[in-house]
Design a protein around this motif. Structure first.
Motif, PDB file in Angstrom:
ATOM      1  N   GLN B   6       1.637  -7.965   4.042  1.00 21.75           N
ATOM      2  CA  GLN B   6       2.628  -7.090   4.661  1.00 21.75           C
ATOM      3  C   GLN B   6       3.909  -7.852   4.947  1.00 21.75           C
ATOM      4  OE1 GLN B   6      -0.454  -4.959   7.591  1.00 21.75           O
ATOM      5  NE2 GLN B   6       1.605  -4.110   7.722  1.00 21.75           N
ATOM      6  N   ARG B  22       6.599  -2.723   4.286  1.00 23.24           N
ATOM      7  CA  ARG B  22       6.050  -2.925   2.946  1.00 23.24           C
ATOM      8  C   ARG B  22       4.674  -3.553   2.984  1.00 23.24           C
ATOM      9  NH1 ARG B  22      10.487  -1.820  -0.096  1.00 23.24           N
ATOM     10  NH2 ARG B  22      12.445  -2.122   1.017  1.00 23.24           N
ATOM     11  N   CYS B  23       3.887  -3.170   2.009  1.00 19.89           N
ATOM     12  CA  CYS B  23       2.514  -3.652   1.921  1.00 19.89           C
ATOM     13  C   CYS B  23       2.174  -3.835   0.441  1.00 19.89           C
ATOM     14  CB  CYS B  23       1.577  -2.620   2.566  1.00 19.89           C
ATOM     15  SG  CYS B  23      -0.175  -2.909   2.302  1.00 19.89           S
ATOM     16  N   VAL B  24       1.459  -4.900   0.149  1.00 22.22           N
ATOM     17  CA  VAL B  24       0.896  -5.061  -1.194  1.00 22.22           C
ATOM     18  C   VAL B  24      -0.622  -5.066  -1.024  1.00 22.22           C
ATOM     19  CG1 VAL B  24       0.733  -6.480  -3.259  1.00 22.22           C
ATOM     20  CG2 VAL B  24       2.878  -6.380  -1.981  1.00 22.22           C
ATOM     21  N   ARG B  69       4.048   4.844  -3.119  1.00 28.63           N
ATOM     22  CA  ARG B  69       3.529   3.735  -3.901  1.00 28.63           C
ATOM     23  C   ARG B  69       4.379   3.718  -5.165  1.00 28.63           C
ATOM     24  NH1 ARG B  69      -0.603   0.164  -4.548  1.00 28.63           N
ATOM     25  NH2 ARG B  69      -1.805   0.243  -6.445  1.00 28.63           N
ATOM     26  N   SER B  73       2.087  -1.338  -7.211  1.00 29.33           N
ATOM     27  CA  SER B  73       1.588  -2.472  -6.429  1.00 29.33           C
ATOM     28  C   SER B  73       2.001  -2.366  -4.969  1.00 29.33           C
ATOM     29  CB  SER B  73       2.051  -3.798  -7.021  1.00 29.33           C
ATOM     30  OG  SER B  73       3.430  -3.984  -6.857  1.00 29.33           O
ATOM     31  N   ASN B  74       3.236  -1.966  -4.694  1.00 29.16           N
ATOM     32  CA  ASN B  74       3.676  -1.840  -3.308  1.00 29.16           C
ATOM     33  C   ASN B  74       3.254  -0.506  -2.728  1.00 29.16           C
ATOM     34  OD1 ASN B  74       5.498  -4.255  -2.715  1.00 29.16           O
ATOM     35  ND2 ASN B  74       6.218  -3.564  -4.706  1.00 29.16           N
ATOM     36  N   THR B  76       4.481   1.598   0.677  1.00 26.47           N
ATOM     37  CA  THR B  76       5.462   1.508   1.762  1.00 26.47           C
ATOM     38  C   THR B  76       5.316   2.636   2.763  1.00 26.47           C
ATOM     39  OG1 THR B  76       7.104   2.785   0.525  1.00 26.47           O
ATOM     40  CG2 THR B  76       7.140   0.392   0.245  1.00 26.47           C
TER      41      THR B  76
END
Lengths: 110, 111
Positions: B6, B22-24, B69, B73-74, B76
């Protein structure tokens, strides 16, 4: 409406003794139960889980017991260590949602 | 070991501003979530996301919130017009089976 309850906000245990963290739930549709451990300023970390079709799951020092008729589960930590001091969240899953309990803060005293 | 990442770890924003957290997630996971924890309170579910759409959301997740998304990959979380009460720790999570992996969180402070 709290579907997952942890009625003890805090617990203190002497190092080497057993820690027992309790959790109650109201929704009989929950199919999986999980315990998470959380240190300050970090995200919860998965600890151990149990399926609703089982009554016990053991992983090293951690054992989770499930009593479906009482809608109750507990996490046993034996022996407790100072590094176990953290907030422990009980959680339950139903379909694709995880519902967390409010957490119990465990302090293991050296 | 795979992890959920994150960014940022801490975000300070003025009331009324838009923020994007943001998150992966873990790459082979299928379900994605946002949770939040207001200081001293329990971790609350915000939204779950599966197959490129919201599968469930809580009453907290009102019109001010949205998730995307965008690139596979991300993942949010956008808050359109932040309020003081949005100040909290926001956790992203992903899962494949019954084991959920959480990110370390973004602390959002609205001033």
């Amino acid at each position: 409406d709290q579907q997952v309850k942890q009625n003890s906000p805090s617990l203190s245990v002497q190092e080497g003794r057993i820690s027992i963290l309790n959790c109650d739930y109201t929704n009989s549709m929950f199919d999986y139960f999980l315990w998470y451990k959380k240190y300050p300023a970090e995200g919860p970390t998965f600890l151990i889980s149990i399926s609703s079709i089982k009554d016990k799951n053991e992983d090293g020092r951690f054992t989770v017991f499930l009593n479906k008729s009482a809608k109750h589960l507990s996490l046993h930590i034996v022996p407790s260590q100072p590094g176990d001091s953290a907030v422990y969240f009980c959680a339950a899953t139903c379909y694709d949602k995880v519902i967390f309990g409010p957490g119990t803060s465990l302090s293991v005293i050296p | 070991e795979p992890e959920v990442t994150q960014t940022p770890s801490h975000q300070v924003t003025q009331m009324g501003q838009e923020v994007i957290l943001r998150c992966v997630p873990i790459s082979n996971h299928l379900y994605f979530y946002w949770y939040r924890q207001i200081l001293g309170q329990k971790v609350e579910f915000l939204v779950s996301f599966y197959n490129n759409e919201i599968s469930e959301k809580s009453e907290i997740f009102d019109d001010q919130f949205s998730v995307e998304r965008p690139d596979g990959s991300n993942f949010t979380l956008k808050i359109r017009s932040t309020k003081l009460e949005d100040s909290a720790m926001y956790f992203c999570a992903s899962n494949l089976a019954a084991s959920y992996t959480f990110g370390s969180g973004t602390r959002l402070t609205v001033v």
